[in-house]
Design a protein around this motif. Sequence first.
Motif, mmCIF file in Angstrom:
data_model
loop_
_atom_site.group_PDB
_atom_site.id
_atom_site.type_symbol
_atom_site.label_atom_id
_atom_site.label_comp_id
_atom_site.label_asym_id
_atom_site.label_seq_id
_atom_site.Cartn_x
_atom_site.Cartn_y
_atom_site.Cartn_z
ATOM 1 N N ILE A 228 0.825 -1.203 0.000
ATOM 2 C CA ILE A 228 0.000 0.000 0.000
ATOM 3 C C ILE A 228 0.866 1.262 0.000
ATOM 4 O O ILE A 228 0.513 2.283 -0.601
ATOM 5 N N GLY A 229 2.050 1.189 0.635
ATOM 6 C CA GLY A 229 2.967 2.310 0.599
ATOM 7 C C GLY A 229 3.511 2.561 -0.793
ATOM 8 O O GLY A 229 3.637 3.715 -1.236
ATOM 9 N N HIS A 230 3.803 1.483 -1.504
ATOM 10 C CA HIS A 230 4.271 1.617 -2.891
ATOM 11 C C HIS A 230 3.194 2.222 -3.777
ATOM 12 O O HIS A 230 3.478 3.074 -4.627
ATOM 13 N N GLU A 231 1.951 1.805 -3.589
ATOM 14 C CA GLU A 231 0.834 2.354 -4.374
ATOM 15 C C GLU A 231 0.694 3.858 -4.156
ATOM 16 O O GLU A 231 0.257 4.587 -5.055
ATOM 17 N N ARG A 232 1.062 4.331 -2.968
ATOM 18 C CA ARG A 232 0.911 5.747 -2.638
ATOM 19 C C ARG A 232 2.219 6.528 -2.792
ATOM 20 O O ARG A 232 2.344 7.645 -2.300
ATOM 21 N N ASP A 233 3.198 5.896 -3.457
ATOM 22 C CA ASP A 233 4.471 6.552 -3.775
ATOM 23 C C ASP A 233 5.238 6.998 -2.533
ATOM 24 O O ASP A 233 5.934 8.020 -2.554
ATOM 25 N N LEU A 234 5.114 6.249 -1.457
ATOM 26 C CA LEU A 234 5.910 6.546 -0.274
ATOM 27 C C LEU A 234 7.312 5.980 -0.457
ATOM 28 O O LEU A 234 7.504 4.945 -1.095
ATOM 29 N N SER A 235 8.301 6.646 0.101
ATOM 30 C CA SER A 235 9.682 6.192 -0.027
ATOM 31 C C SER A 235 9.916 4.960 0.842
ATOM 32 O O SER A 235 9.145 4.668 1.773
ATOM 33 N N ALA A 236 11.014 4.250 0.539
ATOM 34 C CA ALA A 236 11.357 3.069 1.329
ATOM 35 C C ALA A 236 11.615 3.443 2.785
ATOM 36 O O ALA A 236 11.263 2.692 3.705
ATOM 37 N N THR A 237 12.208 4.614 2.993
ATOM 38 C CA THR A 237 12.477 5.067 4.358
ATOM 39 C C THR A 237 11.181 5.274 5.133
ATOM 40 O O THR A 237 11.070 4.887 6.300
ATOM 41 N N VAL A 238 10.192 5.876 4.486
ATOM 42 C CA VAL A 238 8.912 6.125 5.145
ATOM 43 C C VAL A 238 8.203 4.806 5.445
ATOM 44 O O VAL A 238 7.670 4.608 6.543
ATOM 45 N N ILE A 239 8.208 3.888 4.480
ATOM 46 C CA ILE A 239 7.570 2.587 4.692
ATOM 47 C C ILE A 239 8.256 1.844 5.836
ATOM 48 O O ILE A 239 7.603 1.270 6.715
ATOM 49 N N GLY A 240 9.587 1.880 5.844
ATOM 50 C CA GLY A 240 10.323 1.245 6.928
ATOM 51 C C GLY A 240 10.026 1.881 8.271
ATOM 52 O O GLY A 240 9.938 1.196 9.295
ATOM 53 N N SER A 241 9.835 3.201 8.275
ATOM 54 C CA SER A 241 9.514 3.904 9.523
ATOM 55 C C SER A 241 8.136 3.504 10.042
ATOM 56 O O SER A 241 7.931 3.371 11.257
ATOM 57 N N ILE A 242 7.198 3.308 9.133
ATOM 58 C CA ILE A 242 5.852 2.891 9.531
ATOM 59 C C ILE A 242 5.902 1.508 10.177
ATOM 60 O O ILE A 242 5.305 1.268 11.237
ATOM 61 N N LEU A 243 6.632 0.587 9.535
ATOM 62 C CA LEU A 243 6.776 -0.745 10.119
ATOM 63 C C LEU A 243 7.584 -0.699 11.414
ATOM 64 O O LEU A 243 7.310 -1.443 12.359
ATOM 65 N N GLY A 244 8.572 0.187 11.462
ATOM 66 C CA GLY A 244 9.354 0.339 12.681
ATOM 67 C C GLY A 244 8.525 0.856 13.839
ATOM 68 O O GLY A 244 8.713 0.438 14.993
ATOM 69 N N ALA A 245 7.596 1.769 13.546
ATOM 70 C CA ALA A 245 6.712 2.290 14.591
ATOM 71 C C ALA A 245 5.854 1.173 15.177
ATOM 72 O O ALA A 245 5.609 1.119 16.389
ATOM 73 N N PHE A 246 5.413 0.263 14.317
ATOM 74 C CA PHE A 246 4.639 -0.897 14.765
ATOM 75 C C PHE A 246 5.472 -1.754 15.725
ATOM 76 O O PHE A 246 5.014 -2.130 16.808
ATOM 77 N N ALA A 247 6.723 -2.038 15.336
ATOM 78 C CA ALA A 247 7.590 -2.881 16.160
ATOM 79 C C ALA A 247 7.910 -2.213 17.497
ATOM 80 O O ALA A 247 7.917 -2.873 18.547
ATOM 81 N N LEU A 248 8.174 -0.917 17.476
ATOM 82 C CA LEU A 248 8.486 -0.207 18.718
ATOM 83 C C LEU A 248 7.286 -0.189 19.663
ATOM 84 O O LEU A 248 7.439 -0.343 20.877
ATOM 85 N N ALA A 249 6.086 0.002 19.103
ATOM 86 C CA ALA A 249 4.891 0.000 19.946
ATOM 87 C C ALA A 249 4.659 -1.375 20.569
ATOM 88 O O ALA A 249 4.286 -1.479 21.746
ATOM 89 N N ALA A 250 4.879 -2.434 19.785
ATOM 90 C CA ALA A 250 4.714 -3.786 20.314
ATOM 91 C C ALA A 250 5.704 -4.047 21.450
ATOM 92 O O ALA A 250 5.365 -4.663 22.468
ATOM 93 N N THR A 251 6.931 -3.560 21.287
ATOM 94 C CA THR A 251 7.933 -3.729 22.333
ATOM 95 C C THR A 251 7.565 -2.921 23.579
ATOM 96 O O THR A 251 7.706 -3.399 24.713
ATOM 97 N N ALA A 252 7.087 -1.705 23.361
ATOM 98 C CA ALA A 252 6.754 -0.826 24.490
ATOM 99 C C ALA A 252 5.649 -1.425 25.356
ATOM 100 O O ALA A 252 5.737 -1.405 26.596
ATOM 101 N N ILE A 253 4.618 -1.965 24.725
ATOM 102 C CA ILE A 253 3.519 -2.516 25.512
ATOM 103 C C ILE A 253 3.973 -3.752 26.286
ATOM 104 O O ILE A 253 3.546 -3.999 27.421
ATOM 105 N N ARG A 254 4.896 -4.518 25.694
ATOM 106 C CA ARG A 254 5.405 -5.697 26.393
ATOM 107 C C ARG A 254 6.294 -5.305 27.571
ATOM 108 O O ARG A 254 6.353 -6.029 28.566
ATOM 109 N N LEU A 255 6.989 -4.178 27.458
ATOM 110 C CA LEU A 255 7.786 -3.694 28.582
ATOM 111 C C LEU A 255 6.902 -3.253 29.746
ATOM 112 O O LEU A 255 7.270 -3.398 30.911
#
Length: 386
Positions: A228-255
């Motif tokens: 969906i990020g590619h369809e909306r012409d988002l850069s690889a950095t932005v797409i990676g940041s979106i997925l990174g935000a997901f991972a950080l939130a999952a880690t935070a709640i587990r902490l």
Amino acid sequence: MRAGLARLIAAQVSLHACMTGFRMASPLMALREGHSPAAVGMLLALFALAQVFLALPAGRYADRRGLKKPFALSIGTATLGAAGAVAFPVFSVLCLTALACGAATGLAMIALQRHVGRLAANPTELKQVFSWMAIGPSISNFIGPFAAGLMIDAWGFRAAYLLLALLPSLAWFWVRNAVEHEPVAPALRNTSGSSWNLLREKAFRRLMLINWMLSSCWDVHTFLVPVIGHERDLSATVIGSILGAFALAATAIRLAMPWLAAHLRESVVIGSAMVTTALLFSVYPLVHAAWAMGALSIGLGLALGSVQPMIMSTLHQITPHHRHGEALGLRAMAINGSSVAMPLLFGSAGLVVGVAGVFWAVGAVVGLGSHLAWTLHPTQGGLERH
């Protein structure tokens, strides 16, 4: 218990980081050598495929042998698989490495989860220990790829593979002094029957179905956000940041969860996560701004990240004490089978109904299935803890 648990988490990270490093480095090498995306997809699938077929035998082996022997076997298997890639860094050997590292990690995780469940004296401690344990994969998912990437850029792929091959030996350093629990009596093992008869119990079937639905949501997000990020012409950095935000939130709640465990009920946390996920999936395809997608990813990370400790706590309460390994094996088989099959299904479905349709369909299934979680009562599941 805390010092022992910290050592077990360190052992988990050491072994799991070997696999996650290869899961990043080996596809990158394959692509640079001109292999097709289909070949790379097959290579990635091999990391999970071994665990699909070995999960049940691994669970039964852990029930018989405890922690150290499965861990020693896992360390040897991962080290040999990684050493093969160091000696012969070609695609066919990388496929064998993927199988070896996946199988080793699966066996070690089942033995470790079974052992950790026995450290807890009550349901609150179960939620606490599995909340701490859930942080381990988050750490190794960062350390493995990051270390491999640094080595590749500095000295090449073979050097990266050598570093990854050394990581499993650290796991033995951390686990070697662990105190084994009393082994399961042979009489109990011999009268248990097939592992599949665990599914006769209603509470266990419900838990496995819930686990599969939420695992599929994790796969949907990981697989479709780049699309969906590619369809909306988002850069690889932005797409990676979106997925990174997901991972950080999952880690935070587990902490945070170990400190909140005494106030959490498994059914409430799991049910709330399913409803929240369904709502966020219904909105995700309608959002175009990167910041909004990032905010939704954080929400999903908080919801889905909270689930694993609750599922593990419930599983240990509703299954017989001497069959925890088998139950964990069934769970691992379902999760890894989903990780192999679901991306293929999502890709095919996306061609027919579009990315938005996949988000909405999966969200609807999870939302409708949330009633299973609200009626899940660990102490009334029909199976005794001991």
